[in-house]
Design an enzyme around this catalytic site. Structure first.
Site, PDB file in Angstrom:
ATOM      1  N   HIS A  71       0.826  -1.213   0.000  1.00  9.22           N
ATOM      2  CA  HIS A  71       0.000   0.000   0.000  1.00  9.22           C
ATOM      3  C   HIS A  71       0.860   1.264   0.000  1.00  9.22           C
ATOM      4  CE1 HIS A  71       0.479  -0.904   4.323  1.00  9.22           C
ATOM      5  NE2 HIS A  71       0.318   0.376   4.555  1.00  9.22           N
ATOM      6  N   CYS A 156     -31.774   2.618  -9.322  1.00  9.83           N
ATOM      7  CA  CYS A 156     -32.823   2.306  -8.333  1.00  9.83           C
ATOM      8  C   CYS A 156     -34.201   2.795  -8.782  1.00  9.83           C
ATOM      9  CB  CYS A 156     -32.458   2.940  -6.999  1.00  9.83           C
ATOM     10  SG  CYS A 156     -32.173   4.708  -7.152  1.00  9.83           S
TER      11      CYS A 156
END
Ligand SMILES: Cc1cc2nc3c(=O)[nH]c(=O)nc-3n(C[C@H](O)[C@H](O)[C@H](O)COP(=O)(O)O)c2cc1C
Length: 182
Positions: A71, A156
Site C-alpha cells: 500500500h 434504483c
C-alpha cells in the site's frame, strides 16, 4: 510514464471503472487499480487487469513483493489518485481517516502534493444526505477535487443527482491535472 492510481468501490456503476481504466491506459497512462471487496461483487479484477495489463490490488494483507509494503508503494508511485466510483461508504471512511482495507489505507499514504480526485456515485437521497455532504466538504478541505455526479434516471428508479460523472469528464479531469501521460 505517469501513473494513475484508481480506487474502485462498491457502486452499481463500478462497471464503468473498466471503461475509465481502458481510456486512461490507451492514452498512455500506467493505471494501478485497487478494488474494494464490494466493488468485486459488481465487476471482476480479471476484467480490469485485462484492460490495464497490470495486477489489480484487492487486499491490504497480500504483499506481492516481500521486499516492499504494497500500500505504501502504490501510494508512492501515484502521480494522481482517483476514486471512481466512490461509494458513500468510502467517502465516509476517507473523511474520517479510517484505514480498514487496501483502498482506505492507501489513501492515507498518498503524498500531499499528489492530485486527489473523487467521483461519487450513489442514490440521489444518499448523495443529498447531510452526513454525505459533510463528508465531502471535509474531503475537499483535505485537498480532494470532487468530480460532480450527474443528474439522471438512476438504477434504483429515482431521478436525480447521483450518477457517476461520464468517463469523458473523469478522463478530462485527469488530463487537466496531469497534462500528457508521459
Ligand atoms: C445493487 C447494489 C448497488 C449499490 N450501489 C451503490 C452505489 O451506487 N453507491 C453507494 O454508495 N453504495 C452502493 N451500494 C452499497 C455499497 O455497495 C455498500 O455500502 C458497501 O458497503 C460499499 O463498500 P465499499 O465502500 O468498501 O466499496 C450498492 C449496493 C448494492 C447491493
Amino acid at each position: 510514464m505517469k501513473t494513475v492510481l484508481l480506487g474502485v468501490s462498491g457502486s452499481i456503476s463500478a462497471f464503468k471503472a473498466a471503461e475509465i481504466t481502458n481510456e486512461l491506459t490507451k492514452l498512455g497512462f500506467q493505471v494501478d487499480v485497487m478494488m474494494t471487496k464490494s466493488a468485486q461483487e459488481f465487476i471482476t479484477p480479471l476484467t480490469i487487469q485485462s484492460l490495464s495489463h497490470r495486477r489489480v490490488h484487492t487486499d491490504v494483507m497480500v504483499e506481492p513483493d516481500p521486499a516492499l509494503i504494497n500500500h505504501i508503494e502504490l501510494a508512492k508511485r501515484a502521480d494522481l489518485f482517483l476514486i471512481a466510483p466512490a461509494s458513500a461508504n468510502i467517502i465516509g471512511k476517507l473523511a474520517n481517516g479510517i484505514a480498514d482495507d487496501l483502498l482506505s489505507t492507501t489513501a492515507l499514504a498518498i503524498k500531499s502534493e499528489v492530485p486527489k480526485l473523487i467521483a461519487p456515485a450513489m442514490n440521489t437521497y444518499m448523495y443529498q444526505n447531510p452526513a454525505m455532504q459533510r463528508n465531502l466538504t471535509i474531503l475537499k478541505t483535505d485537498g480532494y477535487q470532487e468530480i460532480d455526479p450527474r443528474e439522471a434516471l438512476l438504477a434504483c428508479g429515482d431521478f436525480g443527482r447521483g450518477a457517476l460523472a461520464t468517463t469523458k469528464d473523469i478522463v478530462d479531469q485527469v488530463l487537466k491535472n496531469l497534462g500528457t501521460p508521459v
